[in-house]
Design a protein around this motif. Structure first.
Motif, PDB file in Angstrom:
ATOM      1  N   ARG A   1       0.857  -1.192   0.000  1.00 38.75           N
ATOM      2  CA  ARG A   1       0.000   0.000   0.000  1.00 38.75           C
ATOM      3  C   ARG A   1       0.888   1.235   0.000  1.00 38.75           C
ATOM      4  NH1 ARG A   1      -2.394  -1.536   5.571  1.00 38.75           N
ATOM      5  NH2 ARG A   1      -0.169  -1.553   5.804  1.00 38.75           N
ATOM      6  N   VAL A   2       0.339   2.332  -0.451  1.00 37.20           N
ATOM      7  CA  VAL A   2       1.022   3.609  -0.371  1.00 37.20           C
ATOM      8  C   VAL A   2       0.398   4.357   0.800  1.00 37.20           C
ATOM      9  CG1 VAL A   2       1.589   5.764  -1.529  1.00 37.20           C
ATOM     10  CG2 VAL A   2       1.422   3.661  -2.849  1.00 37.20           C
ATOM     11  N   VAL A   3       1.200   4.604   1.821  1.00 37.17           N
ATOM     12  CA  VAL A   3       0.732   5.292   3.021  1.00 37.17           C
ATOM     13  C   VAL A   3       1.262   6.716   2.964  1.00 37.17           C
ATOM     14  CG1 VAL A   3       0.749   5.302   5.539  1.00 37.17           C
ATOM     15  CG2 VAL A   3       0.759   3.128   4.309  1.00 37.17           C
ATOM     16  N   VAL A   4       0.380   7.682   3.163  1.00 31.65           N
ATOM     17  CA  VAL A   4       0.774   9.094   3.074  1.00 31.65           C
ATOM     18  C   VAL A   4       0.170   9.867   4.237  1.00 31.65           C
ATOM     19  CG1 VAL A   4      -1.153   9.663   1.518  1.00 31.65           C
ATOM     20  CG2 VAL A   4       0.879  11.116   1.549  1.00 31.65           C
ATOM     21  N   GLY A   5       0.968  10.770   4.780  1.00 35.66           N
ATOM     22  CA  GLY A   5       0.479  11.672   5.817  1.00 35.66           C
ATOM     23  C   GLY A   5      -0.209  12.850   5.171  1.00 35.66           C
TER      24      GLY A   5
ATOM     25  N   ASP B   1       6.380  -4.912   4.677  1.00 39.89           N
ATOM     26  CA  ASP B   1       7.604  -4.691   3.899  1.00 39.89           C
ATOM     27  C   ASP B   1       7.315  -4.119   2.519  1.00 39.89           C
ATOM     28  OD1 ASP B   1       9.163  -5.634   5.930  1.00 39.89           O
ATOM     29  OD2 ASP B   1       9.281  -7.682   5.143  1.00 39.89           O
ATOM     30  N   ARG B   2       6.177  -4.467   1.936  1.00 42.52           N
ATOM     31  CA  ARG B   2       5.853  -4.024   0.574  1.00 42.52           C
ATOM     32  C   ARG B   2       5.157  -2.662   0.538  1.00 42.52           C
ATOM     33  NH1 ARG B   2       6.337  -7.920  -3.457  1.00 42.52           N
ATOM     34  NH2 ARG B   2       6.778  -9.977  -2.641  1.00 42.52           N
ATOM     35  N   ASP B   3       4.876  -2.077   1.686  1.00 38.29           N
ATOM     36  CA  ASP B   3       4.283  -0.747   1.718  1.00 38.29           C
ATOM     37  C   ASP B   3       5.325   0.291   1.313  1.00 38.29           C
ATOM     38  OD1 ASP B   3       1.929  -1.821   2.643  1.00 38.29           O
ATOM     39  OD2 ASP B   3       2.257  -1.244   4.728  1.00 38.29           O
ATOM     40  N   VAL B   4       4.842   1.446   0.908  1.00 41.06           N
ATOM     41  CA  VAL B   4       5.691   2.601   0.635  1.00 41.06           C
ATOM     42  C   VAL B   4       5.116   3.761   1.445  1.00 41.06           C
ATOM     43  CG1 VAL B   4       6.548   4.213  -1.099  1.00 41.06           C
ATOM     44  CG2 VAL B   4       6.239   1.812  -1.694  1.00 41.06           C
ATOM     45  N   LEU B   5       5.956   4.424   2.199  1.00 38.40           N
ATOM     46  CA  LEU B   5       5.536   5.548   3.028  1.00 38.40           C
ATOM     47  C   LEU B   5       5.960   6.841   2.346  1.00 38.40           C
ATOM     48  CD1 LEU B   5       4.375   6.687   5.636  1.00 38.40           C
ATOM     49  CD2 LEU B   5       6.560   6.218   6.735  1.00 38.40           C
ATOM     50  N   VAL B   6       5.016   7.743   2.124  1.00 35.29           N
ATOM     51  CA  VAL B   6       5.285   9.025   1.466  1.00 35.29           C
ATOM     52  C   VAL B   6       5.035  10.134   2.476  1.00 35.29           C
ATOM     53  CG1 VAL B   6       4.675  10.541  -0.449  1.00 35.29           C
ATOM     54  CG2 VAL B   6       4.548   8.071  -0.751  1.00 35.29           C
ATOM     55  N   VAL B   7       6.074  10.945   2.746  1.00 37.37           N
ATOM     56  CA  VAL B   7       5.952  12.043   3.702  1.00 37.37           C
ATOM     57  C   VAL B   7       6.503  13.322   3.087  1.00 37.37           C
ATOM     58  CG1 VAL B   7       6.009  10.643   5.795  1.00 37.37           C
ATOM     59  CG2 VAL B   7       8.132  11.422   4.803  1.00 37.37           C
ATOM     60  N   ALA B   8       6.008  14.433   3.568  1.00 35.67           N
ATOM     61  CA  ALA B   8       6.466  15.735   3.107  1.00 35.67           C
ATOM     62  C   ALA B   8       7.752  16.107   3.843  1.00 35.67           C
ATOM     63  CB  ALA B   8       5.398  16.789   3.369  1.00 35.67           C
ATOM     64  N   ALA B   9       8.650  16.740   3.121  1.00 34.63           N
ATOM     65  CA  ALA B   9       9.892  17.211   3.739  1.00 34.63           C
ATOM     66  C   ALA B   9       9.576  18.340   4.700  1.00 34.63           C
ATOM     67  CB  ALA B   9      10.869  17.687   2.665  1.00 34.63           C
ATOM     68  N   ALA B  10      10.401  18.463   5.693  1.00 31.74           N
ATOM     69  CA  ALA B  10      10.209  19.513   6.698  1.00 31.74           C
ATOM     70  C   ALA B  10      10.501  20.875   6.088  1.00 31.74           C
ATOM     71  CB  ALA B  10      11.130  19.283   7.888  1.00 31.74           C
ATOM     72  N   GLN B  11       9.740  21.850   6.524  1.00 35.20           N
ATOM     73  CA  GLN B  11      10.004  23.215   6.104  1.00 35.20           C
ATOM     74  C   GLN B  11      11.216  23.733   6.869  1.00 35.20           C
ATOM     75  OE1 GLN B  11       8.238  24.753   3.679  1.00 35.20           O
ATOM     76  NE2 GLN B  11       7.105  22.852   3.443  1.00 35.20           N
ATOM     77  N   ARG B  12      11.867  24.732   6.323  1.00 35.93           N
ATOM     78  CA  ARG B  12      13.025  25.314   7.000  1.00 35.93           C
ATOM     79  C   ARG B  12      12.623  25.897   8.338  1.00 35.93           C
ATOM     80  NH1 ARG B  12      16.338  28.748   2.581  1.00 35.93           N
ATOM     81  NH2 ARG B  12      17.501  27.017   1.737  1.00 35.93           N
TER      82      ARG B  12
ATOM     83  N   ILE C   1      10.547  10.840   0.667  1.00 29.33           N
ATOM     84  CA  ILE C   1      10.403  12.179   1.244  1.00 29.33           C
ATOM     85  C   ILE C   1      10.238  13.160   0.091  1.00 29.33           C
ATOM     86  CG2 ILE C   1      11.465  13.957   2.658  1.00 29.33           C
ATOM     87  CD1 ILE C   1      12.984  11.712   4.094  1.00 29.33           C
ATOM     88  N   VAL C   2       9.110  13.846   0.070  1.00 32.55           N
ATOM     89  CA  VAL C   2       8.758  14.752  -1.026  1.00 32.55           C
ATOM     90  C   VAL C   2       9.039  16.185  -0.588  1.00 32.55           C
ATOM     91  CG1 VAL C   2       6.898  15.524  -2.528  1.00 32.55           C
ATOM     92  CG2 VAL C   2       6.983  13.147  -1.794  1.00 32.55           C
ATOM     93  N   PRO C   3       9.889  16.899  -1.335  1.00 29.58           N
ATOM     94  CA  PRO C   3      10.181  18.294  -0.960  1.00 29.58           C
ATOM     95  C   PRO C   3       9.034  19.222  -1.342  1.00 29.58           C
ATOM     96  CG  PRO C   3      11.330  17.741  -2.974  1.00 29.58           C
ATOM     97  CD  PRO C   3      10.648  16.476  -2.506  1.00 29.58           C
ATOM     98  N   ALA C   4       9.072  20.406  -0.774  1.00 26.81           N
ATOM     99  CA  ALA C   4       8.089  21.433  -1.128  1.00 26.81           C
ATOM    100  C   ALA C   4       8.312  21.858  -2.571  1.00 26.81           C
ATOM    101  CB  ALA C   4       8.235  22.635  -0.201  1.00 26.81           C
ATOM    102  N   PRO C   5       7.284  22.400  -3.236  1.00 31.98           N
ATOM    103  CA  PRO C   5       7.481  22.904  -4.596  1.00 31.98           C
ATOM    104  C   PRO C   5       8.576  23.971  -4.634  1.00 31.98           C
ATOM    105  CG  PRO C   5       5.159  22.838  -4.047  1.00 31.98           C
ATOM    106  CD  PRO C   5       5.903  22.532  -2.799  1.00 31.98           C
ATOM    107  N   ARG C   6       9.200  24.107  -5.786  1.00 26.92           N
ATOM    108  CA  ARG C   6      10.331  25.026  -5.927  1.00 26.92           C
ATOM    109  C   ARG C   6       9.986  26.448  -5.511  1.00 26.92           C
ATOM    110  NH1 ARG C   6      11.982  26.231 -11.522  1.00 26.92           N
ATOM    111  NH2 ARG C   6      12.380  28.401 -11.140  1.00 26.92           N
ATOM    112  N   GLY C   7       8.792  26.906  -5.840  1.00 26.44           N
ATOM    113  CA  GLY C   7       8.404  28.270  -5.475  1.00 26.44           C
ATOM    114  C   GLY C   7       8.379  28.487  -3.985  1.00 26.44           C
TER     115      GLY C   7
END
Length: 188
Positions: free
Chosen positions: A8-12, A117-128, A153-159
């Motif tokens: 499963r894809v688990v996301v916060g 084990d087959r799950d994927v965890l998707v989280v947002a990167a911390a803000q500065r 770990i997904v970073p914030a958009p470039r803007g």
């Protein structure tokens, strides 16, 4: 393939720019791999009776009309659906999505849900963080140490990253000018 073999894809679920981007990435990954999305939103548990109150952000009449825990759970579900609205126009219909609410810290809830084990965890990167803020470990860092599955770990958009330390909530006019300038630059 049996159901237990499929991950499963688990996301916060978070309403920050990085959180909305992580939500889009999780849904896209689930589409490409034929996986289910488990979206997790947390809330602070209600205070104990006689232990002093705290600001829940809820309407006091609705809070008094029903059980505090169920009201907070309902508001967390509404906030999660709102995040899907902001990120992609609503909960996608071509992917199986289940929204879960927990009253524990987000990093603990994500590690508990992404337990295969087959799950994927998707989280947002911390803000500065500013130098004068107390140092804290981010949710993403805590998830990487607790999770038994791969963590994206997904970073914030470039803007949002470009605005960086120039984004002060107490300077509304300056913030509006910076945002307008950035949007003009992006559309040019």
């Amino acid at each position: 393939m049996r159901e237990r073999d499929i991950g499963r894809v688990v996301v916060g679920v978070d309403d920050s720019l990085a959180g909305l981007r992580a939500l889009r990435e999780a849904v896209e990954m689930a589409r490409l791999r034929g996986m289910e999305v488990r979206a997790v939103r947390t809330y602070r548990p209600p205070p104990e009776p006689g232990g002093g109150g705290w600001n829940t952000g809820m309407d006091p009449q609705s809070f008094a009309a029903e059980d505090p825990r169920s009201a907070l759970r309902r508001n967390a579900l509404v906030a999660a659906r709102h995040a899907f609205e902001q990120a992609m126009g609503g909960v996608p219909r071509d992917v199986v999505v289940s929204i879960e609410t927990e009253s524990i810290p987000l990093h603990q809830a994500l590690a508990a849900v992404a337990c295969r084990d087959r799950d994927v965890l998707v989280v947002a990167a911390a803000q500065r963080r500013h130098a004068w803020w107390p140092p804290r470990r981010s949710v993403a860092r805590r998830c990487t140490t607790r999770a038994v599955c791969p963590v994206l770990i997904v970073p914030a958009p470039r803007g949002a990253r470009e605005l960086g330390s120039h984004w002060h909530p107490w300077h509304r006019r300056q913030r509006r000018r910076e945002l307008d300038a950035l949007l003009d630059k992006l559309t040019a």
